[in-house]
Design a protein around this motif. Structure first.
Motif, PDB file in Angstrom:
ATOM      1  N   ILE A  29       0.849  -1.201   0.000  1.00 24.91           N
ATOM      2  CA  ILE A  29       0.000   0.000   0.000  1.00 24.91           C
ATOM      3  C   ILE A  29       0.881   1.246   0.000  1.00 24.91           C
ATOM      4  N   VAL A  30       1.910   1.243   0.839  1.00 21.33           N
ATOM      5  CA  VAL A  30       2.861   2.360   0.844  1.00 21.33           C
ATOM      6  C   VAL A  30       3.536   2.465  -0.517  1.00 21.33           C
ATOM      7  N   GLY A  31       3.865   1.324  -1.128  1.00 20.53           N
ATOM      8  CA  GLY A  31       4.475   1.313  -2.455  1.00 20.53           C
ATOM      9  C   GLY A  31       3.591   1.967  -3.502  1.00 20.53           C
ATOM     10  N   SER A  32       2.289   1.800  -3.379  1.00 23.21           N
ATOM     11  CA  SER A  32       1.359   2.454  -4.292  1.00 23.21           C
ATOM     12  C   SER A  32       1.465   3.973  -4.151  1.00 23.21           C
ATOM     13  N   PHE A  33       1.573   4.450  -2.905  1.00 20.67           N
ATOM     14  CA  PHE A  33       1.750   5.885  -2.679  1.00 20.67           C
ATOM     15  C   PHE A  33       3.124   6.344  -3.183  1.00 20.67           C
ATOM     16  N   LEU A  34       4.135   5.511  -3.023  1.00 20.71           N
ATOM     17  CA  LEU A  34       5.468   5.868  -3.525  1.00 20.71           C
ATOM     18  C   LEU A  34       5.450   6.056  -5.036  1.00 20.71           C
ATOM     19  N   ASN A  35       4.646   5.244  -5.732  1.00 18.52           N
ATOM     20  CA  ASN A  35       4.516   5.420  -7.176  1.00 18.52           C
ATOM     21  C   ASN A  35       3.976   6.796  -7.522  1.00 18.52           C
ATOM     22  N   VAL A  36       3.025   7.284  -6.730  1.00 19.96           N
ATOM     23  CA  VAL A  36       2.495   8.633  -6.936  1.00 19.96           C
ATOM     24  C   VAL A  36       3.622   9.644  -6.755  1.00 19.96           C
ATOM     25  N   GLU A  94       5.608  -1.463  -5.912  1.00 19.75           N
ATOM     26  CA  GLU A  94       4.697  -2.008  -4.905  1.00 19.75           C
ATOM     27  C   GLU A  94       5.232  -3.318  -4.335  1.00 19.75           C
ATOM     28  N   LEU A  95       5.717  -4.191  -5.209  1.00 23.27           N
ATOM     29  CA  LEU A  95       6.270  -5.475  -4.760  1.00 23.27           C
ATOM     30  C   LEU A  95       7.531  -5.269  -3.930  1.00 23.27           C
ATOM     31  N   LEU A  96       8.445  -4.446  -4.414  1.00 23.73           N
ATOM     32  CA  LEU A  96       9.693  -4.181  -3.691  1.00 23.73           C
ATOM     33  C   LEU A  96       9.417  -3.581  -2.311  1.00 23.73           C
ATOM     34  N   THR A  97       8.488  -2.647  -2.243  1.00 23.94           N
ATOM     35  CA  THR A  97       8.183  -2.027  -0.955  1.00 23.94           C
ATOM     36  C   THR A  97       7.537  -3.038  -0.016  1.00 23.94           C
ATOM     37  N   GLY A  98       6.640  -3.865  -0.530  1.00 27.17           N
ATOM     38  CA  GLY A  98       6.032  -4.909   0.299  1.00 27.17           C
ATOM     39  C   GLY A  98       7.072  -5.890   0.829  1.00 27.17           C
ATOM     40  N   VAL A  99       7.969  -6.325  -0.036  1.00 23.26           N
ATOM     41  CA  VAL A  99       9.029  -7.260   0.375  1.00 23.26           C
ATOM     42  C   VAL A  99       9.967  -6.589   1.383  1.00 23.26           C
ATOM     43  N   THR A 100      10.284  -5.329   1.164  1.00 28.01           N
ATOM     44  CA  THR A 100      11.170  -4.595   2.064  1.00 28.01           C
ATOM     45  C   THR A 100      10.543  -4.437   3.443  1.00 28.01           C
ATOM     46  N   ALA A 116      11.123  -1.876  13.570  1.00 29.05           N
ATOM     47  CA  ALA A 116      10.837  -2.432  12.244  1.00 29.05           C
ATOM     48  C   ALA A 116      10.117  -1.409  11.372  1.00 29.05           C
ATOM     49  N   LEU A 117       9.170  -0.696  11.952  1.00 35.99           N
ATOM     50  CA  LEU A 117       8.416   0.306  11.201  1.00 35.99           C
ATOM     51  C   LEU A 117       9.298   1.482  10.788  1.00 35.99           C
ATOM     52  N   VAL A 118      10.156   1.942  11.683  1.00 41.05           N
ATOM     53  CA  VAL A 118      11.043   3.065  11.366  1.00 41.05           C
ATOM     54  C   VAL A 118      11.996   2.677  10.228  1.00 41.05           C
ATOM     55  N   TYR A 119      12.584   1.496  10.302  1.00 41.98           N
ATOM     56  CA  TYR A 119      13.477   1.058   9.228  1.00 41.98           C
ATOM     57  C   TYR A 119      12.717   0.896   7.907  1.00 41.98           C
ATOM     58  N   ALA A 120      11.500   0.380   7.970  1.00 47.01           N
ATOM     59  CA  ALA A 120      10.701   0.204   6.761  1.00 47.01           C
ATOM     60  C   ALA A 120      10.412   1.554   6.106  1.00 47.01           C
ATOM     61  N   LEU A 121      10.049   2.543   6.899  1.00 51.08           N
ATOM     62  CA  LEU A 121       9.761   3.864   6.345  1.00 51.08           C
ATOM     63  C   LEU A 121      11.028   4.540   5.805  1.00 51.08           C
ATOM     64  N   PHE A 122      12.153   4.306   6.467  1.00 50.44           N
ATOM     65  CA  PHE A 122      13.430   4.817   5.963  1.00 50.44           C
ATOM     66  C   PHE A 122      13.728   4.217   4.585  1.00 50.44           C
ATOM     67  N   LEU A 123      13.539   2.921   4.461  1.00 53.30           N
ATOM     68  CA  LEU A 123      13.796   2.263   3.180  1.00 53.30           C
ATOM     69  C   LEU A 123      12.795   2.704   2.115  1.00 53.30           C
ATOM     70  N   ALA A 124      11.572   3.037   2.510  1.00 49.64           N
ATOM     71  CA  ALA A 124      10.595   3.565   1.553  1.00 49.64           C
ATOM     72  C   ALA A 124      11.099   4.877   0.960  1.00 49.64           C
ATOM     73  N   LEU A 153      14.402  13.173  13.976  1.00 54.00           N
ATOM     74  CA  LEU A 153      13.265  12.925  14.857  1.00 54.00           C
ATOM     75  C   LEU A 153      13.230  11.475  15.341  1.00 54.00           C
ATOM     76  N   CYS A 154      13.454  10.541  14.421  1.00 51.34           N
ATOM     77  CA  CYS A 154      13.463   9.130  14.801  1.00 51.34           C
ATOM     78  C   CYS A 154      14.632   8.798  15.730  1.00 51.34           C
ATOM     79  N   SER A 155      15.754   9.429  15.515  1.00 52.85           N
ATOM     80  CA  SER A 155      16.914   9.206  16.395  1.00 52.85           C
ATOM     81  C   SER A 155      16.643   9.673  17.818  1.00 52.85           C
ATOM     82  N   VAL A 156      15.903  10.762  17.947  1.00 56.26           N
ATOM     83  CA  VAL A 156      15.552  11.253  19.271  1.00 56.26           C
ATOM     84  C   VAL A 156      14.507  10.363  19.931  1.00 56.26           C
ATOM     85  N   LEU A 157      13.478   9.988  19.160  1.00 60.94           N
ATOM     86  CA  LEU A 157      12.383   9.174  19.706  1.00 60.94           C
ATOM     87  C   LEU A 157      12.758   7.719  19.933  1.00 60.94           C
TER      88      LEU A 157
END
Length: 160
Positions: A29-36, A94-100, A116-124, A153-157
Motif C-alpha cells: 500500500i505504501v508502495g502504491s503511494f510511492l509510485n504517486v 509495490e512489490l519491492l516495498t512490500g518485500v522490504t 521495524a516500522l522506522v526502518y521500513a519507512l526509511f527504506l521507503a 526525529l526518529c533518532s531522538v524518539l
C-alpha cells in the motif's frame, strides 16, 4: 501511549507470521503511494490532488481498481479505460516495498515493532529517491531534506 502500542508483549499475542503478512500488505500500500511520489514529485505536481488517474487518458481510477499488485496483474498492465500500457515500474515498486517492509519485520520484529516500522519507512524513502533518480537523474529536496528531518526525529524518539 506509544510504548503501550509498540510493546513487544502486545505484539506477541498475535503470531509473528501474521505480522509479517501485515507488513507486506502495508508495504505494498505504501508502495502504491510511492509510485504517486515517483511520478509527480519530479514534475512539480501535487501528490494529493488529483486522485490516481491514467497518465494517458486521465481516467480517474476508482478505489476498487486501485488495489496494489492485484489490479496491475488483473488488468495485465493496461488502463481499463483506454488500454494504454501502464509501466511495470508500478508493479515493481509495490512489490519491492512490500518485500522490504516484510524483511524489516523479519529482521527487527522480534526486537521491536517500532524499530521495524522506522526502518521500513526509511527504506521507503530510499526506494522513492532511487526510482526518481533512475528516471530523472535528480533527488528532490523534499526527500533529502525531509529525510534528514525524519532521521533526526526518529533518532531522538528511538535511540536504538
Amino acid at each position: 501511549m506509544l510504548n503501550n502500542i509498540f510493546d513487544a508483549e502486545t505484539w506477541a499475542r498475535v503470531p509473528f507470521e501474521f505480522w509479517a503478512a501485515v507488513f507486506f500488505v502495508f508495504g505494498s500500500i505504501v508502495g502504491s503511494f510511492l509510485n504517486v511520489c515517483i511520478y509527480r514529485m519530479p514534475l512539480g505536481l501535487s501528490i494529493v490532488s488529483p486522485p490516481s488517474h491514467c497518465p494517458h487518458c486521465k481516467y480517474s481510477i476508482p478505489w476498487f481498481r486501485n488495489v496494489p499488485l492485484l489490479t496491475w496483474l488483473s488488468l495485465r498492465g493496461k488502463c481499463q479505460n483506454c488500454g494504454a500500457p501502464i509501466s511495470v515500474r508500478y508493479f515493481l515498486v509495490e512489490l519491492l516495498t512490500g518485500v522490504t517492509f516484510r524483511a524489516c519485520w523479519l529482521a527487527f520484529g522480534h526486537t521491536s515493532a517500532w524499530l521495524a516500522l522506522v526502518y521500513a519507512l526509511f527504506l521507503a524513502g530510499l526506494i522513492t529517491a532511487t526510482f526518481i533518480d533512475f528516471e530523472h537523474f535528480i533527488i528532490p529536496d523534499e526527500i533529502t531534506i525531509g529525510g534528514m528531518g525524519a532521521g533526526l526525529l526518529c533518532s531522538v524518539l528511538l535511540p536504538a
